[in-house]
Design an enzyme around this catalytic site. Structure first.
Site, PDB file in Angstrom:
ATOM      1  N   LEU A   2     -56.945 -59.313   3.486  1.00 41.25           N
ATOM      2  CA  LEU A   2     -58.139 -58.796   4.148  1.00 41.25           C
ATOM      3  C   LEU A   2     -57.804 -58.570   5.620  1.00 41.25           C
ATOM      4  O   LEU A   2     -56.821 -59.102   6.128  1.00 41.25           O
ATOM      5  CB  LEU A   2     -59.290 -59.790   4.018  1.00 41.25           C
ATOM      6  CG  LEU A   2     -59.769 -60.081   2.600  1.00 41.25           C
ATOM      7  CD1 LEU A   2     -60.730 -61.264   2.613  1.00 41.25           C
ATOM      8  CD2 LEU A   2     -60.423 -58.855   1.981  1.00 41.25           C
ATOM      9  N   ALA A   3     -58.643 -57.812   6.298  1.00 44.10           N
ATOM     10  CA  ALA A   3     -58.391 -57.556   7.712  1.00 44.10           C
ATOM     11  C   ALA A   3     -58.255 -58.864   8.489  1.00 44.10           C
ATOM     12  O   ALA A   3     -57.406 -58.983   9.377  1.00 44.10           O
ATOM     13  CB  ALA A   3     -59.503 -56.691   8.303  1.00 44.10           C
ATOM     14  N   GLU A   4     -59.072 -59.851   8.167  1.00 50.06           N
ATOM     15  CA  GLU A   4     -59.012 -61.139   8.870  1.00 50.06           C
ATOM     16  C   GLU A   4     -59.287 -62.289   7.915  1.00 50.06           C
ATOM     17  O   GLU A   4     -60.130 -62.180   7.015  1.00 50.06           O
ATOM     18  CB  GLU A   4     -60.052 -61.220  10.004  1.00 50.06           C
ATOM     19  CG  GLU A   4     -59.923 -60.156  11.058  1.00 50.06           C
ATOM     20  CD  GLU A   4     -58.743 -60.357  11.981  1.00 50.06           C
ATOM     21  OE1 GLU A   4     -58.149 -61.458  11.962  1.00 50.06           O
ATOM     22  OE2 GLU A   4     -58.433 -59.407  12.728  1.00 50.06           O
ATOM     23  N   THR A   5     -58.576 -63.376   8.143  1.00 49.25           N
ATOM     24  CA  THR A   5     -58.902 -64.672   7.560  1.00 49.25           C
ATOM     25  C   THR A   5     -59.171 -65.624   8.712  1.00 49.25           C
ATOM     26  O   THR A   5     -58.339 -65.786   9.603  1.00 49.25           O
ATOM     27  CB  THR A   5     -57.762 -65.210   6.685  1.00 49.25           C
ATOM     28  OG1 THR A   5     -57.589 -64.332   5.555  1.00 49.25           O
ATOM     29  CG2 THR A   5     -58.065 -66.611   6.182  1.00 49.25           C
TER      30      THR A   5
END
Length: 258
Positions: A40-43
């Site tokens: 995902l774009a961010e964790t």
């Protein structure tokens, strides 16, 4: 771990972020591997229980200094599952203390303003944007390319290899909106994300720009990626308020040997 769609009231819209709730930090390499696995774009990684609450963000390729949608997602998880009576959360991050307040389903983040400095519109930027030439460009952490119309931004076909070669973490493309004060898209192949669906941190640069150009301090913004997202924005001196909603998609457990 929770997965939350941020800056939307509808599932499968907005920007999905993973939120991993920890008792203590895992090794950095493990956190990076989980972020890459999530893809995902961010964790986001958060350790609830202290005030301010420690919070870190990882893209699939590296740790980042500021992330809006994953902060919104983290606040949603903590308000819903850990602090249901709270109205305000404070996070300790690489960008200082960030706070999130809630009013009903709307969460509002208090972030630093990051105005850009005007730079030339050079051949490297135009080439990275697939030959489209913006009217102006400004440099902050990200490179902001401003176009004449929403249609110009929608029609962009970036060369992501060239975008990754620019002297910026990412490129923001923005223009006046047809149904909002302004619209944007966000390209960050250097961070392992060709196009981010909805980007809170880019609005740290967008809000001061549009405040100066439009002569106002409150805005409705749309990020016009395929998933799309809505943000409610305000300039407050050297801070910006970035508001939106979030929807929980899943929760589960991660099993790793450390």
């Amino acid at each position: 771990m929770y997965q939350v769609d941020a800056f939307t009231t509808k599932l499968f819209r907005g920007n999905p972020a993973a939120v991993v709730v920890l008792d203590s930090w895992l090794p950095d390499g493990v956190m990076q591997s989980i972020a890459a696995e999530n893809n995902l774009a961010e964790t986001a990684y958060v350790i609830p229980g202290t005030d301010p609450t420690p919070l870190r963000w990882f893209t699939p390729t590296f740790e980042i200094d500021l992330c809006g949608h994953a902060t919104l997602a983290t606040a949603h998880v903590l308000f819903r599952h850990h602090f249901p009576e709270a109205e305000r959360l404070a996070f300790q991050t690489k960008s200082g203390i960030l706070t999130v307040t809630r009013a009903g389903e709307t969460l509002s983040m208090d972030f630093p303003s990051r105005p850009g400095t005007p730079v030339s519109v050079n051949d490297a930027l135009v080439g990275a944007l697939g030959g489209a030439k913006p009217r102006e460009a400004l440099q902050a952490r990200d490179l902001l390319a401003v176009f004449e119309s929403e249609e110009d931004v929608r029609n962009l076909k970036p060369d992501f290899r060239r975008v990754a070669q620019l002297e910026a973490m990412a490129v923001i493309a923005s223009a006046p909106g047809e149904k909002a004060d302004f619209v944007s898209r966000f390209f960050a192949p250097k961070a392992g994300i060709d196009e981010d669906p909805v980007t809170g941190s880019s609005h740290c640069t967008l809000i001061p720009y549009w405040a100066g150009r439009l002569g106002k301090k409150t805005f409705r913004a749309l990020q016009i990626s395929p998933r799309g997202g809505e943000l409610h924005c305000e300039l407050r001196g050297d801070r910006v308020i970035i508001g939106g909603s979030a929807v929980e998609y899943l929760k589960g457990e991660i099993e790793v040997d450390v």
